[in-house]
Write an enzyme that holds these catalytic residues in place. Structure first.
Site, PDB file in Angstrom:
ATOM      1  NE  ARG A 185      -2.486  -3.079  -0.703  1.00 16.89           N
ATOM      2  CZ  ARG A 185      -1.148  -3.070  -0.723  1.00 16.89           C
ATOM      3  NH1 ARG A 185      -0.517  -2.750  -1.823  1.00 16.89           N
ATOM      4  NH2 ARG A 185      -0.463  -3.363   0.354  1.00 16.89           N
ATOM      5  NE  ARG A 194      -2.926  -0.991  10.848  1.00 15.76           N
ATOM      6  CZ  ARG A 194      -2.137   0.048  11.033  1.00 15.76           C
ATOM      7  NH1 ARG A 194      -2.220   0.747  12.164  1.00 15.76           N
ATOM      8  NH2 ARG A 194      -1.274   0.417  10.112  1.00 15.76           N
ATOM      9  NE  ARG A 239      -9.784  17.501  -5.908  1.00 12.05           N
ATOM     10  CZ  ARG A 239     -10.727  18.419  -5.913  1.00 12.05           C
ATOM     11  NH1 ARG A 239     -11.192  18.904  -7.044  1.00 12.05           N
ATOM     12  NH2 ARG A 239     -11.223  18.876  -4.759  1.00 12.05           N
ATOM     13  NE  ARG A 249      -4.471  15.660   5.100  1.00 16.19           N
ATOM     14  CZ  ARG A 249      -3.466  14.997   4.538  1.00 16.19           C
ATOM     15  NH1 ARG A 249      -3.000  13.905   5.131  1.00 16.19           N
ATOM     16  NH2 ARG A 249      -2.912  15.395   3.421  1.00 16.19           N
ATOM     17  CD  GLU A 291      -4.253  18.711   3.149  1.00 15.88           C
ATOM     18  OE1 GLU A 291      -4.577  17.847   2.321  1.00 15.88           O
ATOM     19  OE2 GLU A 291      -3.372  18.536   4.028  1.00 15.88           O
ATOM     20  CE1 TYR A 314       0.398  10.940  -2.380  1.00 20.80           C
ATOM     21  CE2 TYR A 314       0.738   8.627  -1.815  1.00 20.80           C
ATOM     22  CZ  TYR A 314       0.682   9.959  -1.451  1.00 20.80           C
ATOM     23  OH  TYR A 314       0.943  10.315  -0.155  1.00 20.80           O
ATOM     24  CG  ASP A 354       4.273   6.754   0.345  1.00 20.84           C
ATOM     25  OD1 ASP A 354       3.509   7.733   0.402  1.00 20.84           O
ATOM     26  OD2 ASP A 354       3.946   5.598   0.688  1.00 20.84           O
TER      27      ASP A 354
END
Length: 370
Positions: free
Chosen positions: A172, A176, A249, A280, A304, A350, A352
Protein backbone atom coordinates in the site's frame (compact mmCIF):
# COMPACT_ATOMS: atom_id res chain seq x y z
CA UNK A 1 -3.67 -14.24 45.73
CA UNK A 2 -2.45 -10.74 46.51
CA UNK A 3 -3.73 -9.13 43.29
CA UNK A 4 -6.33 -9.75 40.66
CA UNK A 5 -3.83 -8.86 37.93
CA UNK A 6 -0.10 -8.51 37.56
CA UNK A 7 0.59 -6.51 34.41
CA UNK A 8 4.00 -7.10 32.83
CA UNK A 9 4.99 -3.96 30.94
CA UNK A 10 3.72 -0.38 31.23
CA UNK A 11 3.41 0.43 27.53
CA UNK A 12 0.06 1.38 26.09
CA UNK A 13 -1.57 -2.05 26.27
CA UNK A 14 -0.48 -2.74 29.83
CA UNK A 15 -1.26 0.76 31.05
CA UNK A 16 -4.72 0.92 29.47
CA UNK A 17 -5.62 -2.53 30.78
CA UNK A 18 -4.35 -1.66 34.27
CA UNK A 19 -6.31 1.60 34.29
CA UNK A 20 -9.51 -0.13 33.21
CA UNK A 21 -9.07 -2.92 35.74
CA UNK A 22 -8.50 -0.51 38.60
CA UNK A 23 -11.52 1.52 37.50
CA UNK A 24 -13.53 -1.70 37.69
CA UNK A 25 -12.42 -2.17 41.30
CA UNK A 26 -9.74 -4.78 40.69
CA UNK A 27 -6.39 -4.98 42.44
CA UNK A 28 -3.55 -4.41 39.97
CA UNK A 29 0.25 -4.42 40.13
CA UNK A 30 2.34 -3.20 37.19
CA UNK A 31 5.90 -4.40 36.58
CA UNK A 32 8.25 -2.42 34.34
CA UNK A 33 11.79 -3.46 33.34
CA UNK A 34 12.84 0.11 32.49
CA UNK A 35 13.22 3.01 34.90
CA UNK A 36 10.10 4.74 33.57
CA UNK A 37 6.56 3.88 32.50
CA UNK A 38 5.14 4.30 29.01
CA UNK A 39 7.23 1.89 26.96
CA UNK A 40 8.51 3.34 23.70
CA UNK A 41 5.95 6.16 23.90
CA UNK A 42 7.70 7.73 26.88
CA UNK A 43 8.67 11.39 26.61
CA UNK A 44 10.21 13.78 29.11
CA UNK A 45 11.13 17.46 29.43
CA UNK A 46 14.83 18.09 28.82
CA UNK A 47 16.04 19.97 31.93
CA UNK A 48 18.53 22.07 29.92
CA UNK A 49 16.22 23.23 27.13
CA UNK A 50 12.64 22.66 28.30
CA UNK A 51 12.01 20.73 25.07
CA UNK A 52 9.87 17.61 25.42
CA UNK A 53 11.99 14.71 24.15
CA UNK A 54 10.48 11.56 22.67
CA UNK A 55 13.01 9.10 24.01
CA UNK A 56 12.34 6.37 21.43
CA UNK A 57 11.51 8.28 18.27
CA UNK A 58 8.73 10.68 17.34
CA UNK A 59 5.27 9.48 18.34
CA UNK A 60 2.27 11.31 16.86
CA UNK A 61 -1.13 10.39 18.20
CA UNK A 62 -3.75 10.03 15.48
CA UNK A 63 -7.06 8.22 15.18
CA UNK A 64 -10.55 8.56 13.75
CA UNK A 65 -12.34 6.75 16.58
CA UNK A 66 -14.51 8.91 18.84
CA UNK A 67 -14.26 6.29 21.59
CA UNK A 68 -10.46 6.19 21.61
CA UNK A 69 -10.11 9.97 21.30
CA UNK A 70 -12.49 10.54 24.22
CA UNK A 71 -10.60 7.96 26.27
CA UNK A 72 -7.13 9.49 25.85
CA UNK A 73 -8.52 12.98 26.48
CA UNK A 74 -9.44 11.86 29.98
CA UNK A 75 -5.71 11.94 30.78
CA UNK A 76 -4.27 14.75 28.67
CA UNK A 77 -5.03 17.66 26.42
CA UNK A 78 -3.58 17.59 22.92
CA UNK A 79 -2.11 20.37 20.82
CA UNK A 80 -2.93 20.90 17.14
CA UNK A 81 0.20 19.37 15.66
CA UNK A 82 -0.20 17.88 12.16
CA UNK A 83 2.58 15.61 10.95
CA UNK A 84 4.43 16.36 7.73
CA UNK A 85 7.49 14.36 6.69
CA UNK A 86 10.29 15.50 4.41
CA UNK A 87 13.03 13.37 2.89
CA UNK A 88 16.49 14.31 1.70
CA UNK A 89 17.81 12.68 -1.47
CA UNK A 90 21.10 13.80 -2.99
CA UNK A 91 21.05 17.04 -0.98
CA UNK A 92 17.58 18.01 -2.14
CA UNK A 93 14.50 17.97 0.07
CA UNK A 94 11.22 16.41 -1.05
CA UNK A 95 7.78 15.99 0.48
CA UNK A 96 6.66 12.55 1.65
CA UNK A 97 4.63 10.46 1.18
CA UNK A 98 5.05 10.76 -2.59
CA UNK A 99 2.59 13.34 -3.83
CA UNK A 100 2.11 15.71 -6.75
CA UNK A 101 4.71 18.08 -5.35
CA UNK A 102 7.25 15.26 -4.94
CA UNK A 103 6.75 14.05 -8.50
CA UNK A 104 6.91 17.52 -10.05
CA UNK A 105 10.03 18.47 -8.06
CA UNK A 106 11.80 15.20 -8.80
CA UNK A 107 11.14 15.14 -12.53
CA UNK A 108 11.17 18.92 -13.08
CA UNK A 109 7.67 18.91 -14.56
CA UNK A 110 4.38 20.68 -13.84
CA UNK A 111 1.83 17.89 -13.91
CA UNK A 112 -1.77 18.43 -12.96
CA UNK A 113 -3.55 15.83 -10.81
CA UNK A 114 -5.38 14.18 -13.71
CA UNK A 115 -2.08 13.72 -15.54
CA UNK A 116 -0.24 11.80 -12.80
CA UNK A 117 -1.60 8.32 -13.51
CA UNK A 118 -0.69 8.30 -17.19
CA UNK A 119 2.71 9.82 -16.36
CA UNK A 120 3.50 7.09 -13.82
CA UNK A 121 2.17 4.42 -16.15
CA UNK A 122 4.99 5.31 -18.48
CA UNK A 123 7.52 4.84 -15.63
CA UNK A 124 6.23 1.54 -14.23
CA UNK A 125 7.63 -1.80 -15.21
CA UNK A 126 5.17 -4.51 -16.15
CA UNK A 127 5.68 -7.01 -13.34
CA UNK A 128 2.43 -8.92 -13.03
CA UNK A 129 3.55 -11.17 -10.16
CA UNK A 130 6.02 -9.30 -7.93
CA UNK A 131 8.12 -11.66 -5.83
CA UNK A 132 9.73 -9.11 -3.52
CA UNK A 133 9.55 -5.56 -2.27
CA UNK A 134 11.66 -4.12 -5.08
CA UNK A 135 9.56 -5.66 -7.84
CA UNK A 136 6.34 -4.55 -6.14
CA UNK A 137 7.54 -0.97 -5.70
CA UNK A 138 8.72 -0.72 -9.30
CA UNK A 139 5.36 -2.00 -10.49
CA UNK A 140 3.65 0.74 -8.46
CA UNK A 141 5.83 3.84 -8.91
CA UNK A 142 8.55 2.97 -11.41
CA UNK A 143 12.29 2.50 -10.98
CA UNK A 144 13.24 6.20 -10.70
CA UNK A 145 11.10 7.00 -7.67
CA UNK A 146 11.84 3.61 -6.12
CA UNK A 147 15.61 4.05 -6.31
CA UNK A 148 15.43 7.64 -5.05
CA UNK A 149 13.05 7.30 -2.11
CA UNK A 150 12.54 3.63 -1.25
CA UNK A 151 15.58 1.49 -2.03
CA UNK A 152 18.26 3.05 0.17
CA UNK A 153 15.95 3.90 3.05
CA UNK A 154 14.49 0.39 3.07
CA UNK A 155 17.94 -1.22 2.99
CA UNK A 156 18.98 0.83 6.03
CA UNK A 157 15.71 0.26 7.87
CA UNK A 158 15.63 -3.52 7.43
CA UNK A 159 19.33 -4.26 7.13
CA UNK A 160 19.05 -6.21 3.88
CA UNK A 161 18.57 -5.83 0.16
CA UNK A 162 14.92 -4.93 -0.63
CA UNK A 163 14.87 -7.94 -2.96
CA UNK A 164 15.06 -10.12 0.14
CA UNK A 165 11.91 -8.60 1.63
CA UNK A 166 8.37 -9.78 0.85
CA UNK A 167 6.26 -7.72 -1.56
CA UNK A 168 3.55 -7.41 1.10
CA UNK A 169 5.61 -4.86 3.07
CA UNK A 170 4.96 -2.24 0.42
CA UNK A 171 1.55 -3.33 -0.89
CA UNK A 172 0.00 0.00 0.00
CA UNK A 173 2.77 2.41 -0.90
CA UNK A 174 0.90 5.75 -0.85
CA UNK A 175 1.02 8.03 -3.89
CA UNK A 176 -1.12 11.15 -3.85
CA UNK A 177 -2.10 12.98 -7.00
CA UNK A 178 -2.62 16.27 -5.12
CA UNK A 179 -0.27 18.54 -3.15
CA UNK A 180 -1.73 17.25 0.13
CA UNK A 181 1.29 16.50 2.32
CA UNK A 182 -0.24 15.72 5.70
CA UNK A 183 1.14 12.33 6.66
CA UNK A 184 -2.04 11.09 8.37
CA UNK A 185 -5.64 11.41 7.23
CA UNK A 186 -7.20 10.79 10.65
CA UNK A 187 -9.78 13.15 12.07
CA UNK A 188 -8.00 13.49 15.43
CA UNK A 189 -4.29 14.26 15.63
CA UNK A 190 -1.89 15.87 18.05
CA UNK A 191 0.73 15.62 20.77
CA UNK A 192 -0.06 15.63 24.52
CA UNK A 193 0.49 19.19 25.75
CA UNK A 194 2.51 18.02 28.77
CA UNK A 195 4.12 15.09 26.95
CA UNK A 196 3.42 11.38 26.96
CA UNK A 197 5.19 10.84 30.26
CA UNK A 198 2.63 12.89 32.16
CA UNK A 199 -0.21 11.18 30.29
CA UNK A 200 1.00 7.75 31.42
CA UNK A 201 1.48 8.93 34.98
CA UNK A 202 -2.13 10.10 35.11
CA UNK A 203 -3.39 6.83 33.65
CA UNK A 204 -1.52 4.87 36.34
CA UNK A 205 -2.53 7.07 39.29
CA UNK A 206 -3.42 4.90 42.27
CA UNK A 207 -1.86 1.77 40.75
CA UNK A 208 1.35 0.38 42.29
CA UNK A 209 4.16 0.28 39.73
CA UNK A 210 7.48 -1.46 40.35
CA UNK A 211 10.19 -0.03 38.08
CA UNK A 212 13.44 -1.78 37.19
CA UNK A 213 11.86 -5.20 37.65
CA UNK A 214 12.49 -7.99 35.15
CA UNK A 215 9.53 -10.38 35.29
CA UNK A 216 11.70 -13.29 34.14
CA UNK A 217 14.24 -12.99 36.95
CA UNK A 218 11.58 -14.37 39.35
CA UNK A 219 8.81 -15.50 37.06
CA UNK A 220 7.17 -18.00 39.41
CA UNK A 221 7.04 -15.44 42.20
CA UNK A 222 5.16 -12.91 40.08
CA UNK A 223 2.88 -15.54 38.55
CA UNK A 224 1.92 -16.56 42.06
CA UNK A 225 1.00 -13.05 43.20
CA UNK A 226 -2.08 -12.65 41.02
CA UNK A 227 -5.07 -14.55 39.71
CA UNK A 228 -4.06 -13.57 36.20
CA UNK A 229 -1.02 -12.13 34.44
CA UNK A 230 -1.32 -9.62 31.60
CA UNK A 231 1.83 -10.13 29.54
CA UNK A 232 2.92 -7.46 27.04
CA UNK A 233 6.55 -8.44 26.48
CA UNK A 234 8.13 -10.33 23.57
CA UNK A 235 6.13 -13.48 22.83
CA UNK A 236 9.14 -15.70 22.16
CA UNK A 237 10.73 -14.66 25.47
CA UNK A 238 7.68 -15.88 27.41
CA UNK A 239 8.15 -19.34 25.94
CA UNK A 240 11.94 -19.33 26.50
CA UNK A 241 12.60 -19.20 22.74
CA UNK A 242 11.53 -22.85 22.37
CA UNK A 243 10.96 -22.42 18.63
CA UNK A 244 13.71 -19.88 18.08
CA UNK A 245 13.84 -16.10 18.23
CA UNK A 246 11.44 -13.97 16.24
CA UNK A 247 13.26 -11.42 14.08
CA UNK A 248 13.06 -7.75 15.04
CA UNK A 249 14.72 -4.57 13.88
CA UNK A 250 15.77 -2.07 16.51
CA UNK A 251 16.82 1.56 16.49
CA UNK A 252 19.37 3.55 18.43
CA UNK A 253 19.41 7.29 18.93
CA UNK A 254 22.14 9.92 19.19
CA UNK A 255 20.93 13.09 20.90
CA UNK A 256 22.72 16.41 20.42
CA UNK A 257 21.92 19.86 21.76
CA UNK A 258 22.44 22.62 19.20
CA UNK A 259 22.54 26.32 20.07
CA UNK A 260 20.36 27.52 17.22
CA UNK A 261 16.69 28.38 17.15
CA UNK A 262 15.81 25.85 14.48
CA UNK A 263 18.05 23.12 13.01
CA UNK A 264 16.05 21.55 10.16
CA UNK A 265 12.68 23.30 9.99
CA UNK A 266 10.58 20.18 10.63
CA UNK A 267 10.06 17.50 13.27
CA UNK A 268 11.24 14.55 11.15
CA UNK A 269 13.61 14.52 8.18
CA UNK A 270 14.15 11.18 6.42
CA UNK A 271 17.43 10.42 4.66
CA UNK A 272 16.79 8.25 1.62
CA UNK A 273 20.35 7.70 0.44
CA UNK A 274 22.09 4.57 1.66
CA UNK A 275 25.40 6.44 1.98
CA UNK A 276 23.94 8.46 4.87
CA UNK A 277 24.16 6.13 7.88
CA UNK A 278 21.14 7.43 9.79
CA UNK A 279 17.57 6.90 8.60
CA UNK A 280 16.08 10.03 10.17
CA UNK A 281 16.77 13.13 12.18
CA UNK A 282 14.16 14.12 14.74
CA UNK A 283 13.85 17.68 16.04
CA UNK A 284 11.22 17.39 18.79
CA UNK A 285 10.97 21.14 19.30
CA UNK A 286 8.69 21.25 16.25
CA UNK A 287 6.13 19.02 17.94
CA UNK A 288 5.19 21.79 20.37
CA UNK A 289 4.67 25.12 18.61
CA UNK A 290 2.97 26.34 21.78
CA UNK A 291 6.31 26.07 23.65
CA UNK A 292 8.43 27.82 21.01
CA UNK A 293 8.76 31.13 22.87
CA UNK A 294 10.23 29.30 25.89
CA UNK A 295 12.94 27.51 23.90
CA UNK A 296 14.44 30.25 21.73
CA UNK A 297 18.07 29.92 20.67
CA UNK A 298 18.32 26.22 21.53
CA UNK A 299 17.15 22.96 20.07
CA UNK A 300 17.77 19.23 20.26
CA UNK A 301 18.34 16.93 17.30
CA UNK A 302 18.18 13.14 17.49
CA UNK A 303 19.75 10.98 14.79
CA UNK A 304 18.14 7.57 14.35
CA UNK A 305 20.06 4.48 13.24
CA UNK A 306 18.51 1.11 12.42
CA UNK A 307 20.22 -2.03 13.73
CA UNK A 308 19.64 -5.36 15.48
CA UNK A 309 19.36 -5.47 19.27
CA UNK A 310 17.54 -8.47 20.73
CA UNK A 311 16.97 -6.59 23.99
CA UNK A 312 15.25 -3.63 22.27
CA UNK A 313 12.71 -4.97 19.74
CA UNK A 314 10.94 -2.29 17.68
CA UNK A 315 9.74 -3.50 14.27
CA UNK A 316 8.73 -7.11 13.45
CA UNK A 317 10.61 -8.34 10.37
CA UNK A 318 8.04 -11.06 9.68
CA UNK A 319 9.93 -13.29 7.28
CA UNK A 320 8.20 -16.60 6.37
CA UNK A 321 10.34 -18.36 9.00
CA UNK A 322 9.09 -15.87 11.59
CA UNK A 323 5.47 -16.62 10.69
CA UNK A 324 6.09 -20.33 11.24
CA UNK A 325 7.58 -19.63 14.67
CA UNK A 326 4.79 -17.21 15.52
CA UNK A 327 2.13 -19.82 14.71
CA UNK A 328 3.82 -22.28 17.07
CA UNK A 329 4.05 -19.74 19.89
CA UNK A 330 0.45 -18.64 19.44
CA UNK A 331 -0.71 -22.26 19.58
CA UNK A 332 0.98 -22.58 22.98
CA UNK A 333 -0.89 -19.65 24.47
CA UNK A 334 -3.89 -21.88 25.21
CA UNK A 335 -1.66 -23.79 27.64
CA UNK A 336 -1.65 -20.68 29.84
CA UNK A 337 -5.31 -19.78 30.55
CA UNK A 338 -4.23 -17.51 33.40
CA UNK A 339 -2.16 -15.31 31.05
CA UNK A 340 -3.59 -12.64 28.78
CA UNK A 341 -1.23 -11.75 25.92
CA UNK A 342 -1.51 -8.31 24.36
CA UNK A 343 0.34 -5.45 22.72
CA UNK A 344 2.85 -5.02 19.93
CA UNK A 345 5.56 -7.31 21.32
CA UNK A 346 3.28 -10.11 22.47
CA UNK A 347 1.39 -10.12 19.17
CA UNK A 348 4.48 -9.68 16.97
CA UNK A 349 2.71 -6.99 14.97
CA UNK A 350 3.47 -3.40 14.09
CA UNK A 351 0.63 -1.40 15.65
CA UNK A 352 -0.06 2.31 15.87
CA UNK A 353 -0.85 3.78 19.27
CA UNK A 354 -4.58 4.03 18.66
CA UNK A 355 -4.70 0.39 17.56
CA UNK A 356 -3.02 -0.74 20.78
CA UNK A 357 -5.38 1.36 22.89
CA UNK A 358 -8.41 0.01 21.05
CA UNK A 359 -7.22 -3.58 21.50
CA UNK A 360 -6.55 -3.01 25.21
CA UNK A 361 -9.99 -1.49 25.77
CA UNK A 362 -11.63 -4.46 24.05
CA UNK A 363 -9.53 -6.97 25.98
CA UNK A 364 -10.39 -5.25 29.26
CA UNK A 365 -14.10 -5.20 28.39
CA UNK A 366 -14.05 -8.94 27.66
CA UNK A 367 -11.99 -9.76 30.72
CA UNK A 368 -13.84 -7.51 33.16
CA UNK A 369 -17.29 -8.13 31.75
CA UNK A 370 -18.01 -4.45 31.11
Amino acid sequence: MEHDYVVVGSGLFGTVFAQQAREAGKSVLVLERRDHVGGNCWSYDCPETGINIHAYGTHIFHCSSDEIWQYVNRFTEFNRYRHRVLTTHRDRVYSMPINLGTINDFYGVSLRPFEVESFLEGKRENITTPHNLEEKAISLIGRDLYEAFVKGYTAKQWGCDPRELPASIINRLPVRVSYEDSYFDDRYQGIPLEGYGRMFERMLEGIPVELGVDFFEDREHWMGRAKKVVYTGPLDRFFDYQHGRLSWRSVRFELTRVDVDDYQGTSVMNYADREVPHTRIHEPKHLHAERWSRTKGKTVVIREYSHVDDDQPYYPVNFPADQEKLNRYQAQQSEHPNVLFGGRLAQYRYLDMHQVIGAALKAAARELGS
